[in-house]
Design an enzyme around this catalytic site. Sequence first.
Site, PDB file in Angstrom:
ATOM      1  N   CYS A  93       1.095 -11.009 -12.288  1.00  0.00           N
ATOM      2  CA  CYS A  93       2.086 -10.136 -12.931  1.00  0.00           C
ATOM      3  C   CYS A  93       2.412 -10.643 -14.332  1.00  0.00           C
ATOM      4  O   CYS A  93       1.555 -10.670 -15.200  1.00  0.00           O
ATOM      5  CB  CYS A  93       3.325  -9.999 -12.041  1.00  0.00           C
ATOM      6  SG  CYS A  93       4.402  -8.644 -12.545  1.00  0.00           S
ATOM      7  N   HIS A 123       0.787  -7.666  -7.385  1.00  0.00           N
ATOM      8  CA  HIS A 123       1.292  -8.801  -6.610  1.00  0.00           C
ATOM      9  C   HIS A 123       0.465  -8.959  -5.337  1.00  0.00           C
ATOM     10  O   HIS A 123       0.744  -8.291  -4.341  1.00  0.00           O
ATOM     11  CB  HIS A 123       2.763  -8.575  -6.243  1.00  0.00           C
ATOM     12  CG  HIS A 123       3.679  -8.758  -7.398  1.00  0.00           C
ATOM     13  ND1 HIS A 123       4.176  -9.989  -7.766  1.00  0.00           N
ATOM     14  CD2 HIS A 123       4.161  -7.886  -8.304  1.00  0.00           C
ATOM     15  CE1 HIS A 123       4.944  -9.864  -8.837  1.00  0.00           C
ATOM     16  NE2 HIS A 123       4.945  -8.590  -9.190  1.00  0.00           N
ATOM     17  N   GLU A 165       0.586 -11.199  -3.221  1.00  0.00           N
ATOM     18  CA  GLU A 165       1.452 -11.721  -2.154  1.00  0.00           C
ATOM     19  C   GLU A 165       2.283 -10.625  -1.503  1.00  0.00           C
ATOM     20  O   GLU A 165       2.919 -10.848  -0.477  1.00  0.00           O
ATOM     21  CB  GLU A 165       2.346 -12.847  -2.696  1.00  0.00           C
ATOM     22  CG  GLU A 165       3.526 -12.419  -3.559  1.00  0.00           C
ATOM     23  CD  GLU A 165       3.184 -12.105  -5.018  1.00  0.00           C
ATOM     24  OE1 GLU A 165       1.984 -11.957  -5.340  1.00  0.00           O
ATOM     25  OE2 GLU A 165       4.130 -11.993  -5.830  1.00  0.00           O
TER      26      GLU A 165
END
EC number: 4.3.2.10
Lengths: 251, 195
Positions: free
Chosen positions: B77, B175, B177
Amino acid sequence: MITKRIIPCLDIKDGRTVKGVNFLDLRDAGNPVELAYAYSENGADELVFLDISATEEKRKTLADLVKEVAREINIPFTVGGGISSIQDVELLLKNGADKVSINSSAVKNPQLISDLAKTFGSQCVVVAIDAKEINGLWKVHLVGGKLPTELDLFDWANEACNLGAGEILFTSMDNDGTKNGFANDALRQLSETVNVPIIASGGAGKISDFRDAFTIGKADAALAASVFHFGEIKIRDLKKELAQNNIAIRL
Amino acid sequence: MKIAIIDYGAGNVKSVQFALNRLGFEGILSADPAFILNADKVIFPGVGAANAAMKKLRESGLDQIIPILKQPVLGICLGMQLLCNYSEEGNTDGLGIFDVAVKKFPADNKIPQMGWNTIHNLKSPLFDGISENEYVYLVHSFYAEKIENTIATTKYGLDYASALQKDNFFGVQFHPEKSGKTGEKILGNFLKIEL
């Protein structure tokens, strides 16, 4: 293409899920972590946790809960309820929340929005607005909808965005609990007033309600609680049908 | 495997740590140049504003360390954006790994872009086993233009670089994650990269 998001909302009290859940094969339906995981595995795009604990002390359990949720799930989630300071937000984000939602505290102290946006970035600041139509005007209500104000929904949303809100979560109190569909006219007006994503909330009863919120209401995301918790609408079925209606959706 | 997550006080690193845990690894938060230089893999996270983040990197001297890293580095990001030359966000000079400017999305789309979007034109071991058009989660108002180092593109009004790679440096705008199983796979692929 960016997709429309489907967001189950979990009400949390003293660290436990409040509303009953009777569709997923859960060992402990009151366990928010287990429920969150089940939703993430079943196609939810995002989750919202709304803490309705009555006391400050009980709310402390929220930070621990956030950490447990973040440990288990791999989709974004927002936490709201009783947040009124930079410190509150810092703790929740540190524990793994992606966004926070502020409501009454933002109306009482609008600078909170800009303080949070400057400190953590607009992307994590969701301003939740509960509003009700009174004589043709949408008026903002506070404290879970109990306290009416003179604030106009669209004016307030606009101000919140100017202050740095990254997203607006609009709950129509007129529609909430009716299962007769979202407040699509107000949603559309809101979507055309501000240039941040809008989450529609209040009124979900059937699959076509979600379709209408996206097509007529121009919402970017739709949130619901009971229709998901009670299995009346399965997220996978909902998303499949929305996709068949040419709505951009993540399958 | 020693995985360093660069700690410069920028944003939601817990989620990255938890995602690594789910893959069976541990990511150690660190601002210590010696530790970061000796790690097998380095993750450079970040959310928030570019200028404030660059300021923090400069204050800690990490702006001098990151560009000389030789092991695989993954910017996520804002981390990816800071690996670029320059960002319009606060007129910020970046670390200059990727020779590209980061610009603000035009206002004909909602800003920030927030939600799930698809990745295309995948070309990197980072995307092994990932199909064209898989969904990832993005939240951002600024984007990197497509350049030679682009290894994935995404469309939000315009086509932009949603992932970049140059030598040992990887950057993803999304992202991983928070991108479900797709994201976990991409993160796992990064951990497997040997240079």
